[in-house]
Scaffold this active site. Structure first.
Site: not given
Length: 551
Positions: A292, A303, A317
């Protein structure tokens, strides 16, 4: 006139569509009302005619829980009695004494005392067995968990009657309850002269402040590179993930976006503060229990090519929960959206029903994965969690080690060792000698523990298959001989697994002297991912090549 008729015929499908939608919506509402009426009627009949008395609160909560489990593991109902646990989960605070108590075979044993808490100040120790709380004999209680008796209003006190190793008679301790803060960063410090380490274990309301404070303090101690440990972090508050990502990425950069059924709730969240440091080299540690909010932070770092990820694939998740208030002071945490990290990928695992036992998803088939790119053009994929840049083997334990831990024998020996050795070296310097280890082996001789090795499991599977296929007669003698030859021997295995067991025992003993922080410091020299991070930091050319997609 022609224009009028053209508009008329074009309007017919729109009206029909609205009518169909209205019909479906009314039909859906009727089905909900119908089933609720059936449920209420059923429960009245059950309450009136079932042979024994029924507990309505327990039965209805069980039925609600069963219903929500059909959706996903994260949509959860909180009854009024559970609200305190919910508040602890979101705020990281509760009124109590600050000790973790485990119940095994009817014994309530203190497994951890947290630093600077009422329990530590009162002198409670690891290994203490609580036998009474405020005069209530725990052996006579039907409720097995004593934690509710330990909690109470700030300023109130509780009297504990305990058995302590090496003491003939029970001891009484008075502990003054206070607000106990479960820290998101249980440890931070310098691994060496250049590398700092921040262990982030949760995302409650103060997580960002704790990370920022730890980072700034370590910078003041000369930190030039940092390890952010997100292993075993189940996630938490979305805004904390945004703020912690913002520590390392500039103001205005996108962190995460959410998309769900209620389009008005769809939103893109960006970093809204100046970063603390956009240049310091970062290694983020992950494993299959990083989930999460922890995955958002790890994904943002990857990224934007802001740092290197080391460890195992994360849990996967990618769902957002919103808490809704219900009647009678109850709540429901409901999945309302999926989140997408800056590259555009959603890391939600494809299917809940095909997970491994440890919660990981293993290798996701290429046909189900979509490629995305990081800011520098590296290829990354969605589905099934975030794959680290450097994948390490999962640090599994032998069946012998698992058995010793489950039977609490490592813990019990540490209690004994702590009593017999009032002081030891610092957490980083402590180690057991070979003679110390042999003392532990000797102590184990009359202890009750057992295990099944992987070879023995395979032989049992072979035997089961042979019986099923009615070919047991063909291999019975050979199988019997193999079982006799490969049957585990405790004394031999304790020597064969000496390094593993000795390391675990050292960590357990250190915990009894230096608590959580000490155990973390003692682990640095044995931690596979930490060692991999330090090796990478020694080779900054390789670090930069990874971020450029040239492993």
């Amino acid at each position: 006139m022609k224009k009028y008729f053209r508009s008329f015929w074009l309007a017919i499908p729109v009206v029909a569509g609205l009518a169909f939608f209205s019909f479906r919506q009314d039909d859906r509402l009727f089905e909900i009302a119908r089933n609720l009426d059936i449920y209420a009627t059923l429960f009245k009949e059950l309450n009136a005619y079932y042979v024994d008395d029924v507990n309505p609160n327990h039965l209805i909560k069980s039925s609600i829980d069963a219903m929500l489990r059909q959706l996903d593991p994260y949509t959860v109902y909180y009854a009024e009695d559970d609200i305190e646990d919910y508040m602890t989960m979101t705020t990281g605070k509760y009124n109590g004494i600050g000790a973790m108590v485990s119940t095994t075979n009817g014994k309530h044993v203190v497994m951890m005392v947290y630093e600077d808490t009422p329990a530590q100040k009162a002198g409670l120790q690891l290994g203490d067995e609580i036998i009474k709380i405020d005069g209530i004999d725990l052996a006579t209680r039907t409720e097995s968990d004593p934690s509710k008796l330990l909690r109470g209003q700030t300023g109130s006190s509780t009297k504990l009657t305990i058995k302590r190793y090496g003491q003939k008679n029970p001891i009484e301790l008075t502990v003054n309850r206070d607000i106990v803060k479960v820290t998101n960063v249980p440890y931070y410090g310098m691994i060496n002269d250049e590398v700092g380490y921040i262990d982030l274990k949760d995302f409650t309301a103060t997580a960002s402040r704790e990370v920022r404070n730890a980072f700034q303090e370590l910078k003041g101690k000369g930190m030039k590179k940092v390890v952010l440990d997100l292993r075993e972090n189940p996630g938490g508050l979305l805004n904390m993930a945004i703020e912690i990502s913002n520590v390392f990425i500039p103001k205005g950069e996108e962190v995460v976006s959410t998309k769900g059924k209620v389009t008005e709730w769809n939103k893109t969240y960006s970093a809204y503060n100046p970063a603390l440091d956009t240049e310091i080299p970062i290694v983020v540690l992950t494993n299959n229990r990083s989930a999460s909010a922890a995955e958002i932070v790890a994904g943002v770092i990857q990224d934007y090519d802001r740092g290197v990820l080391i460890g195992q694939r994360t849990y996967g998740k990618g769902l957002v929960q919103t808490t809704r208030d219900l009647s009678y002071n109850t709540k429901m945490k409901i999945t309302t959206a999926k989140y997408y990290i800056p590259s555009g990928r959603c890391i939600q695992a494809i299917d809940y029903s095909h997970r491994n036992e440890d919660g990981s998803v293993g290798k996701v088939p290429d046909s189900l994965m979509t490629a995305f790119t990081t800011r520098s053009g590296r290829t990354v994929y969605d589905g099934g969690g975030i794959l680290p840049d450097i994948v390490t083997d999962k640090d599994g334990y032998s069946p012998l080690a698992v058995s010793l831990a489950r039977k609490r024998l490592l813990f019990d020996y540490a209690v004994k060792y702590h009593y017999e050795h009032p002081t030891v070296k610092s957490a980083r310097d402590f180690s057991l000698t070979d003679a110390d280890y042999q003392e532990f082996v000797k102590w184990l001789k009359d202890k009750d523990y057992d295990y099944t090795t992987q070879v023995e499991k395979d032989l049992n599977d072979l035997e089961a298959s042979a019986k099923k296929e009615q070919s047991m007669d063909l291999i019975q003698d050979q199988l019997k001989a193999l079982k006799a030859k490969l049957s585990h021997n405790k004394e031999n295995d304790l020597q064969l697994r000496k390094t593993e067991i000795k390391n675990l025992l050292e960590d357990e003993i250190v915990k009894h002297y230096y608590l959580e922080k000490g155990m973390k410091e003692a682990s640095f020299s044995k931690d596979i991912e930490v060692k991999a991070a330090l090796e990478l930091f020694k080779d900054m050319n390789r670090y930069q090549q990874i971020l450029k997609g040239k492993k």
